[in-house]
Write a protein that holds these residues in place. Structure first.
Motif, PDB file in Angstrom:
ATOM      1  N   GLU A  24       0.806  -1.202   0.000  1.00  0.00           N
ATOM      2  CA  GLU A  24       0.000   0.000   0.000  1.00  0.00           C
ATOM      3  C   GLU A  24       0.846   1.262   0.000  1.00  0.00           C
ATOM      4  N   ALA A  25       2.080   1.176   0.464  1.00  0.00           N
ATOM      5  CA  ALA A  25       2.925   2.360   0.530  1.00  0.00           C
ATOM      6  C   ALA A  25       3.441   2.771  -0.835  1.00  0.00           C
ATOM      7  N   CYS A  26       3.361   1.888  -1.816  1.00  0.00           N
ATOM      8  CA  CYS A  26       3.850   2.196  -3.159  1.00  0.00           C
ATOM      9  C   CYS A  26       2.679   2.649  -4.011  1.00  0.00           C
ATOM     10  N   SER A  27       2.679   3.897  -4.410  1.00  0.00           N
ATOM     11  CA  SER A  27       1.568   4.440  -5.184  1.00  0.00           C
ATOM     12  C   SER A  27       2.098   5.330  -6.292  1.00  0.00           C
ATOM     13  N   CYS A  28       1.692   5.050  -7.512  1.00  0.00           N
ATOM     14  CA  CYS A  28       2.089   5.865  -8.655  1.00  0.00           C
ATOM     15  C   CYS A  28       1.098   5.649  -9.787  1.00  0.00           C
ATOM     16  N   PRO A  91      14.746  -0.046  -4.110  1.00  0.00           N
ATOM     17  CA  PRO A  91      14.390  -0.301  -2.709  1.00  0.00           C
ATOM     18  C   PRO A  91      14.297  -1.798  -2.441  1.00  0.00           C
ATOM     19  N   SER A  92      14.593  -2.195  -1.228  1.00  0.00           N
ATOM     20  CA  SER A  92      14.664  -3.621  -0.904  1.00  0.00           C
ATOM     21  C   SER A  92      13.311  -4.262  -0.682  1.00  0.00           C
ATOM     22  N   CYS A  97       8.229   0.292  -3.328  1.00  0.00           N
ATOM     23  CA  CYS A  97       8.354   0.340  -4.789  1.00  0.00           C
ATOM     24  C   CYS A  97       9.609  -0.336  -5.331  1.00  0.00           C
ATOM     25  N   GLY A  98      10.185  -1.252  -4.572  1.00  0.00           N
ATOM     26  CA  GLY A  98      11.333  -2.001  -5.066  1.00  0.00           C
ATOM     27  C   GLY A  98      10.921  -3.050  -6.081  1.00  0.00           C
ATOM     28  N   VAL A  99      11.772  -3.302  -7.049  1.00  0.00           N
ATOM     29  CA  VAL A  99      11.488  -4.296  -8.084  1.00  0.00           C
ATOM     30  C   VAL A  99      12.304  -5.562  -7.821  1.00  0.00           C
ATOM     31  N   THR A 123      12.349   1.901  -9.792  1.00  0.00           N
ATOM     32  CA  THR A 123      11.243   1.552  -8.914  1.00  0.00           C
ATOM     33  C   THR A 123      10.102   0.979  -9.740  1.00  0.00           C
ATOM     34  N   LEU A 124       9.080   0.509  -9.061  1.00  0.00           N
ATOM     35  CA  LEU A 124       7.903  -0.017  -9.734  1.00  0.00           C
ATOM     36  C   LEU A 124       7.160   1.051 -10.522  1.00  0.00           C
ATOM     37  N   CYS A 125       7.391   2.324 -10.204  1.00  0.00           N
ATOM     38  CA  CYS A 125       6.685   3.403 -10.879  1.00  0.00           C
ATOM     39  C   CYS A 125       7.233   3.683 -12.272  1.00  0.00           C
ATOM     40  N   GLN A 126       8.340   3.059 -12.618  1.00  0.00           N
ATOM     41  CA  GLN A 126       8.921   3.251 -13.935  1.00  0.00           C
ATOM     42  C   GLN A 126       8.607   2.048 -14.828  1.00  0.00           C
TER      43      GLN A 126
END
Length: 218
Positions: A24-28, A91-92, A97-99, A123-126
């Motif tokens: 939930e902390a990863c948002s894009c 990120p780990s 958002c770590g991959v 990151t996952l946002c890319q």
């Protein structure tokens, strides 16, 4: 968990073109591949050959902050400084958002930012996916066409009706038509600027009369 094209979770407007679980902390917001290309500092094709966790500092409580370092063999640079990179950092945790990549020599298209430390961070946002999963049009667009459209604006349509606000804009309708952000426009089209400074979807593989998709069309 691995990055893969056939698993796309859109949770709280998160785009993941990799097979990952998203915290939930990863948002894009979802991005068309061209948008990801234009906003990235570095776009490369690379083979992942190793992985390790590294400490990059301490948080405010004095606990170490770790990142995942992937050792890579750069195959081709599509955008970025004229140098070879041998590692990327992320990120780990997927919650931040770590991959997660396969380290058996699998080749990926990687987009990322170049930090002041000279390292590529992703990151996952890319946008990113296994090289073999890219369409032939996407591979060709990486060479020149995406860059030609970096002055254009791509607007994602999330529900009908939707419209553009100006001529230098392309309407991205994959989500409303195909219920995926990895649809026809993502796989086969680029938004490019025409001679009159307007922008329109372009499909280079189509017959000449149908190269451009009118921006009013879905």
């Amino acid at each position: 968990m691995t990055w893969a094209v056939n698993s796309c979770f859109v949770t709280l407007a998160i785009l993941c073109l990799w097979r990952v679980e998203v915290g939930e902390a990863c948002s894009c917001s979802p991005a068309h591949p061209q948008q990801a290309f234009c906003s990235a500092d570095v776009v490369i094709r690379a083979k992942v050959v190793g992985v390790q966790n590294v400490e990059v500092g301490n948080n405010i409580y004095g606990y170490p902050i770790t990142q995942t370092k992937y050792d890579i063999k750069q195959i081709k640079m599509f955008k970025g400084p004229n140098q070879d990179f041998d590692a990327i950092y992320t990120p780990s945790s997927s919650a931040t958002c770590g991959v997660t990549l396969e380290t058996n020599g699998k080749e990926y298209l990687i987009t990322g930012r170049l930090n002041d430390d000279g390292k590529i961070h992703v990151t996952l946002c890319q946008f990113g996916m296994p090289w073999e999963a890219l369409s032939e049009t996407q591979k060709k667009n990486l060479i020149q066409r995406y860059e030609m459209g970096c002055e254009c604006k791509i607007t994602r349509c999330t529900s009908l009706p939707c419209m553009i606000s100006g001529p230098a804009e392309c309407l991205w309708t994959d989500w409303v038509i195909e219920k995926t952000v990895d649809g026809e426009q993502a796989k086969h089209f680029a938004c490019v600027k025409r001679s009159d400074d307007s922008c329109a979807w372009y499909r280079g593989a189509a017959p000449p009369k149908k190269d451009f998709l009118d921006i009013e069309d879905p």
